[in-house]
Design an enzyme around this catalytic site. Structure first.
Site, PDB file in Angstrom:
ATOM      1  N   GLU A  65     -33.751  15.053  72.915  1.00 44.49           N
ATOM      2  CA  GLU A  65     -34.435  14.763  71.793  1.00 44.49           C
ATOM      3  C   GLU A  65     -33.353  14.612  70.808  1.00 44.49           C
ATOM      4  O   GLU A  65     -33.791  13.970  69.738  1.00 44.49           O
ATOM      5  CB  GLU A  65     -34.899  16.484  71.546  1.00 44.49           C
ATOM      6  N   THR A  70     -38.531  10.201  62.333  1.00 44.88           N
ATOM      7  CA  THR A  70     -38.242  11.760  62.179  1.00 44.88           C
ATOM      8  C   THR A  70     -36.675  11.671  61.249  1.00 44.88           C
ATOM      9  O   THR A  70     -36.766  12.560  60.492  1.00 44.88           O
ATOM     10  CB  THR A  70     -37.640  12.439  63.667  1.00 44.88           C
TER      11      THR A  70
END
Lengths: 306, 306
Positions: free
Chosen positions: A127, A180
Site C-alpha cells: 500500500e 490518492t
C-alpha cells in the site's frame, strides 16, 4: 508445482466517520493466481484487466510479497498473475486487493506460518507504494473480511468488528482520475477539537450500531466532520449523489476511501438497488462515465477459489 | 404527601480516549430526597455534606429541575434535600449527580412521563450552571448506568454501551481545587488531524472491548491523545499516579472528567485494590490530602432507595 487461485476483494476505507481507522470488505474483486517456482523470489507473469507494471518493485503485489518473503525466507519462489476487475484509482482498494492477495497466497503456499491478522503488516508495505504511506484500512478488511478497525499503527493493532447481515453497500464509481496522493493533499493538517469530538461521537455510534444491529444508529452515525467537507469538492456531483442516496432510503453515504467512488449503506438489498438507480440517474444526466456496484458486507474477505 | 429518596451516583466522564463523548457510572454517590408540595415550583430545603447554595437558580439541582417542570408543568411542586457525599470539584460528577437526581425524582413523582434517556436533556441544563456548557457525559451515565456514549448533541443522541462485569474502577481524588472552567481553558482549540485519528482508533477499540469483554483491548485503548497531555499538568503527581496504576496491573488510567481526580480501570476487584494502595502510597508521601474509592461499573445508575 503448486498453484493457488484467489479471490481478492474490493474494500472501502474510512466509511464516513472512520477516517483512516475503519474499513469494510465487498463481495466483488480481482482474481490472483500464484504458482510456486523453484527459483527464489517473485515474478509477475501477467496482469489482465488493467495497465499496471510487471516490475515487482513498481507493483504493490510485488512489494508486499517481497516484504513477506524477507520475513519467511522460503527456499522457493512465486509467480503471480493478476486479473484485475477493481479499477485502479477508484477508491475501493484496488491496490489493497493486490497487496493482500500476494501476501495471503505466499503465506498459503508456505503452509500458513502467519495469521491473516499478521499478514496485514506485510500487505501495508505494498500500500505504501500506491499511496505514499503504509495504511491498513483497506488491506485489513481485504484480509479479514467484514468491518475492521485500525486501533493503532504503533504498534499495529487490528480489531475485527461485526457486520450486520442486512447491511448492503452501493458503490458509485465516477470514472474520473483522482489520485490518492492528491486526495490526501487537500486535507487540513489541523482541525478543531470540537470537530474531532463530533467525529468521535459518530465513530462510537457506528461501532455500537455494528455490534447491536441497530441500523438507525448506523445511519445517524454516518457523518464525516473531518475529511468529507474538504475532499468532496474533488468529486463531481457529490452532493447530488448523497442526496439521491438519502432520498432512496439509504442509511447514509460518503466518499469511498480517498474517492472518487461514493458509497452508500442501506438496510436490505432492495434499498441498495433503489439507491443504485437514483445515483445512476444523477450521472446519466452528465457526460461522466460510471460503474455501479451493489454488495453485501463480505464477512470472509480474501479466499481460495481453487 | 409523597416523598422519594434517591441514590445519585458519581460518574466519570471522558474515560481517556472518550473526551466529551464517553462516561461511566460508579456505585457510590449522594442521597437526595424529593417531596411533593402543594405549592408549585421547586425549593431546596437542605444540603448536608457540602457548602452549596440553596437558591434554586444557583444550584444545579434547582436549574435542572426548573427546566423539567417547564416541560411537564405539574400542578404541584417539589422540595429537595441533598446529602452530598461526592465532593464538588472532584471531577467525578458531583454536579451531575444532583442534576440527574432532581430530574429523575421529579419525573418519578409525576408518574414517569419521560424516559431516563429523555431526562438527560433536562439534567444537562443543570450541568450548564456548573461548567459553563450543557454537557451530557456525566448526566447520561448517572441516569442510565454503565458506560454511555454521547453520539451527538445536535440532536441529542445518547447510546448505552455494555459494561464488562469484571471491570473495576479506582478513583484517586487529590483534594486540590481545580474548577471545570479552568480545566477547559487549558485545552487547545485546534489539534492535528493525525492525533484525532489516533484518538478515534482508541475510542473504537475501547467500545469494541466493552462489547466483547476484551480487557486487553480495553487496556490498549485507554490512551488520550487530545486532552490528557495538556490537562494533566494541572494535576500534581499525575505521571506518578499513572505509573503506579500501570505497575499494579491496572488496564489503564487517566483524568476523571476535567480532574483533579485520576481514575484507573482494572480487571478484577483485587487489582483495583492493589492499584488503590499504590496510588495512595504516591500521595501519602506528599502533603496533599486525598480520598480513594473503588467501585465496579454501576450498571443501573440512579435508583430509588425508598
Amino acid at each position: 508445482m503448486e498453484t493457488i487461485k484467489l479471490f481478492c476483494p474490493a474494500t472501502i476505507a474510512n466509511v464516513s466517520c472512520g477516517f483512516d481507522v475503519l474499513g469494510l470488505c465487498l463481495d466483488f474483486g480481482d482474481v490472483m493466481t500464484i504458482t510456486k517456482t523453484s527459483q527464489k523470489g517473485i515474478s509477475i507473469k501477467e496482469i489482465t484487466g488493467a495497465d499496471l507494471p510487471l516490475d515487482i518493485k513498481q507493483n504493490v503485489a510485488g512489494v508486499a510479497g517481497l516484504a513477506l518473503i524477507e520475513r519467511l525466507n522460503p527456499d522457493f519462489g512465486f509467480e503471480i498473475s493478476i486479473d484485475k476487475s477493481i479499477r485502479a484509482g477508484s477508491g475501493i482498494g484496488s491496490s489493497a486487493a493486490s497487496a493482500a492477495g500476494a501476501v495471503f497466497g505466499i503465506n498459503a503456499l508456505c503452509g500458513y506460518p502467519l495469521s491473516n491478522k499478521e499478514l496485514v503488516y506485510y500487505a501495508m508495505q505494498g500500500e505504501a507504494l500506491a499511496s505514499g504511506a503504509p495504511h491498513a484500512d483497506n488491506v485489513a478488511p481485504a484480509l479479514l473480511g467484514g468491518f475492521t478497525l485500525v486501533r493503532s499503527y504503533d504498534p499495529l493493532d487490528i480489531v475485527p468488528l461485526p457486520s450486520p447481515s442486512e447491511l448492503f453497500v452501493t458503490v458509485m464509481h465516477p470514472q474520473i482520475e483522482l489520485k490518492t496522493k492528491d486526495a490526501r493533499s487537500v486535507l487540513k493538517e489541523n482541525i478543531s477539537l470540537k470537530k474531532a469530538t463530533i467525529q468521535c461521537g459518530n465513530l462510537g455510534g457506528l461501532i455500537s450500531g455494528l455490534y447491536t444491529n441497530d441500523y438507525g444508529l448506523i445511519g445517524r452515525s454516518l457523518h464525516d466532520e473531518l475529511v468529507e467537507p474538504v475532499r468532496s469538492i474533488l468529486i463531481p456531483y457529490f452532493n447530488e449523489l448523497k442526496l439521491a442516496a438519502a432520498n432512496s432510503g439509504a442509511l447514509g453515504s460518503g466518499i469511498a476511501g480517498s474517492g472518487p467512488s461514493v458509497f452508500a449503506l442501506s438496510q436490505g438489498q432492495e434499498t441498495a438497488h433503489e439507491t443504485a438507480r437514483s445515483m445512476s440517474a444523477i450521472l446519466e444526466a452528465t457526460d461522466i462515465p460510471f460503474e455501479i456496484h451493489i454488495s453485501p458486507i463480505n464477512p470472509d474477505g480474501i479466499k481460495i477459489i481453487s
